[in-house]
Design an enzyme around this catalytic site. Structure first.
Site, PDB file in Angstrom:
ATOM      1  N   ARG A 225       0.839  -1.193   0.000  1.00  0.00           N
ATOM      2  CA  ARG A 225       0.000   0.000   0.000  1.00  0.00           C
ATOM      3  C   ARG A 225       0.875   1.244   0.000  1.00  0.00           C
ATOM      4  O   ARG A 225       1.989   1.220   0.503  1.00  0.00           O
ATOM      5  CB  ARG A 225      -0.911   0.001   1.221  1.00  0.00           C
ATOM      6  CG  ARG A 225      -2.126  -0.902   1.003  1.00  0.00           C
ATOM      7  CD  ARG A 225      -2.867  -1.191   2.266  1.00  0.00           C
ATOM      8  NE  ARG A 225      -1.979  -1.390   3.391  1.00  0.00           N
ATOM      9  CZ  ARG A 225      -2.085  -0.751   4.541  1.00  0.00           C
ATOM     10  NH1 ARG A 225      -3.040   0.119   4.721  1.00  0.00           N
ATOM     11  NH2 ARG A 225      -1.231  -1.005   5.529  1.00  0.00           N
ATOM     12  N   PHE A 285      17.539   9.516  23.598  1.00  0.00           N
ATOM     13  CA  PHE A 285      16.690   8.513  22.960  1.00  0.00           C
ATOM     14  C   PHE A 285      15.678   9.184  22.020  1.00  0.00           C
ATOM     15  O   PHE A 285      15.387   8.683  20.936  1.00  0.00           O
ATOM     16  CB  PHE A 285      15.994   7.703  24.071  1.00  0.00           C
ATOM     17  CG  PHE A 285      14.852   6.846  23.629  1.00  0.00           C
ATOM     18  CD1 PHE A 285      15.085   5.689  22.905  1.00  0.00           C
ATOM     19  CD2 PHE A 285      13.539   7.185  23.942  1.00  0.00           C
ATOM     20  CE1 PHE A 285      14.030   4.880  22.500  1.00  0.00           C
ATOM     21  CE2 PHE A 285      12.481   6.384  23.541  1.00  0.00           C
ATOM     22  CZ  PHE A 285      12.736   5.228  22.813  1.00  0.00           C
TER      23      PHE A 285
END
Ligand code: D9A
Length: 443
Positions: A225, A285
């Site tokens: 898709r 992070f």
């Protein structure tokens, strides 16, 4: 290009790359002894090498929760992506996935390579999940439920409008941002971020991936898709795949620039989100993927190569970002540098030139208004000319060494050259110093 070639072209990538390699070795040695945790951390490093390292650096409790969250999401993705599963089988699995994580006996075989291993041995992930604190479990459960339902909704629905695009990206990435904010809060180390800022963190990353991966996705067999919204691409071509054909190059780049401009909307919210973090490890992070994203957008903007091959930040630059991202000043610096790079690529004749310019200038203003820009070390782009300087220095040192060698093992040579080489033989150090000064003069 091999690692050696890459390092010769960018010599100052060498140290960060080495450091990253050592960190990866160190992380490998830190795999926990319990078989379920060993499986989870081994899997994490297999599916995401550099990001796995950044997760590894989080505080222990949060690290375990994020590792499991990451693997649960990857497993959900594997079900969503597997085109061989019929829709009537896939939809109920996606919707019930949040319950399967509590069930050590549940498993569903699908996917390929390391993802097949993850699915086949999913009981290890469930076992580890059940050992997490209640707060972490609830956050993972809630997000997995909402994401599964959202994915199910889009299985039979195309991304038509920009609103659809934002909605789809919310399910697969924005919710990850919301989930991580909940995990941070549950760890007691951060305030709870707003949903809208957390969502922006995911949308910025996901939209960048969707742009960068155009060719890979359009060429996938069986056909996968596509997520570029019709509302954008239909302004330029009749069919999305027409963008890859050479005769449509001009339209393709205009469409690409439109997509990049849309992604840039989220940059300022991401800066705000990151500026609210307290813990340095949580901060790194979050910040490393965001810097990689704005770097990738700057690289892709106005770049026809997105429709011809792979456009990615080189590994050395990734290593540098991992090495140098420590404070908000580093993030503002990187966002500022990459915005400048993107701005310099804006072409007046592009239909969205003004819109893009406004977005880029808003990002630059946010960076300047922080008051932290001048405190930074030179970063990414600023250091680019140093590659050339390093090359010149290396060149002259090699030249000096060759001359010294020649002068020591001198064959029969014409008297004028002999005189010159004598100088080398008698005072090689002075000559090397002389060469070095010459090379610095060249800079
Ligand atoms: C993230 Cl738990 C992701 N996604 C990423 C990686 O960063 C986000 C998937 C699961 C988790 C986290 C991420 C990191 C830090 C804070 C975040 C956040 O929000 C506050 O998510 C929004 O891409 C995937 C989604 C975008 C779908 C959310 C970064 C990552 N990088 C890859 C590089 C690449 O090219 O994909 O995974 C890697 O290093 O392998």
């Amino acid at each position: 290009m091999g690692t050696l070639g890459a390092v010769l072209k960018h010599p100052d990538d060498f140290y960060p790359l080495l450091k990253l390699k050592m960190a990866a070795r160190h992380a490998e040695k830190q795999i926990p002894p319990e078989p379920h945790w060993a499986f989870c951390y081994t899997m994490l490093h297999k599916v995401s090498r550099s990001f796995g390292l950044v997760i590894q650096q989080l505080g222990t409790e949060l690290r375990n929760a994020v590792c499991i969250f990451y693997l649960v999401l990857r497993a959900l993705d594997t079900v969503e992506d597997d085109t061989s599963i019929p829709t009537d089988v896939k939809v109920p699995i996606l919707k019930a996935f949040h319950r399967h994580v509590y069930d050590r006996d549940w498993h569903f075989s699908c996917g390929t390579k390391e993802y097949k291993v993850l699915m086949d041995q999913f009981h290890h992930v469930s076992t580890a999940f059940l050992e997490l604190g209640k707060g972490y479990q609830e956050a993972i459960d809630d997000i997995t439920q909402r994401m599964g339902a959202g994915m199910a909704k889009f299985i039979c629905k195309e991304v038509e409008t920009i609103d659809d695009y934002d909605e789809y990206c919310h399910y697969v990435a924005g919710l990850v941002g919301l989930g991580l904010s909940k995990l941070f809060h549950a760890s007691g180390k951060e305030d709870l971020a707003s949903d809208s800022l957390s969502n922006a963190m995911g949308l910025f990353l996901q939209k960048t991936n969707i742009i960068r991966d155009y060719l890979e996705d359009i060429n996938e067999i069986p056909k996968s898709r596509m997520f570029w919204p019709r509302e954008i691409w239909s302004k330029y071509v009749d069919k999305l795949e027409d963008l890859k054909y050479e005769e449509n190059s001009v339209k393709a780049v205009q469409c690409l620039n439109d997509m990049v401009t849309n992604a840039l909307i989220h940059a300022e919210d991401c800066l705000t989100y990151m500026s609210n973090l307290r813990d340095i490890y949580n901060f790194r992070f979050c910040a490393i993927p965001q810097i990689m994203a704005i770097g990738t957008l700057a690289l892709c903007y106005n770049n026809i190569e997105v429709f011809r091959g792979v456009v990615k930040m080189r590994r050395g630059l990734t290593a540098k970002v991992i090495d140098r991202t420590k404070t908000m000043a580093d993030v503002y610096g990187a966002f500022y540098d990459f915005s400048c790079m993107l701005k310099s690529k804006i072409d007046d004749v592009d239909p969205n030139a003004n819109k893009t310019l406004k977005k880029v200038e808003a990002i630059q203003k946010a960076c300047r208004d922080s008051g932290l820009l001048n405190k930074r070390k030179s970063y990414v782009i600023k250091s680019e000319p140093r590659y050339n300087s390093a090359m010149i220095v290396v060149f002259f040192i090699i030249l000096a060494v060759i001359f010294s060698y020649l002068s020591a093992n001198r064959p029969r040579l014409p008297p004028s050259l002999n005189l010159f080489l004598n100088a080398w033989m008698n005072q090689p150090l002075k000559c090397i110093a002389w060469c070095m000064s010459l090379s610095f003069l060249c800079l």
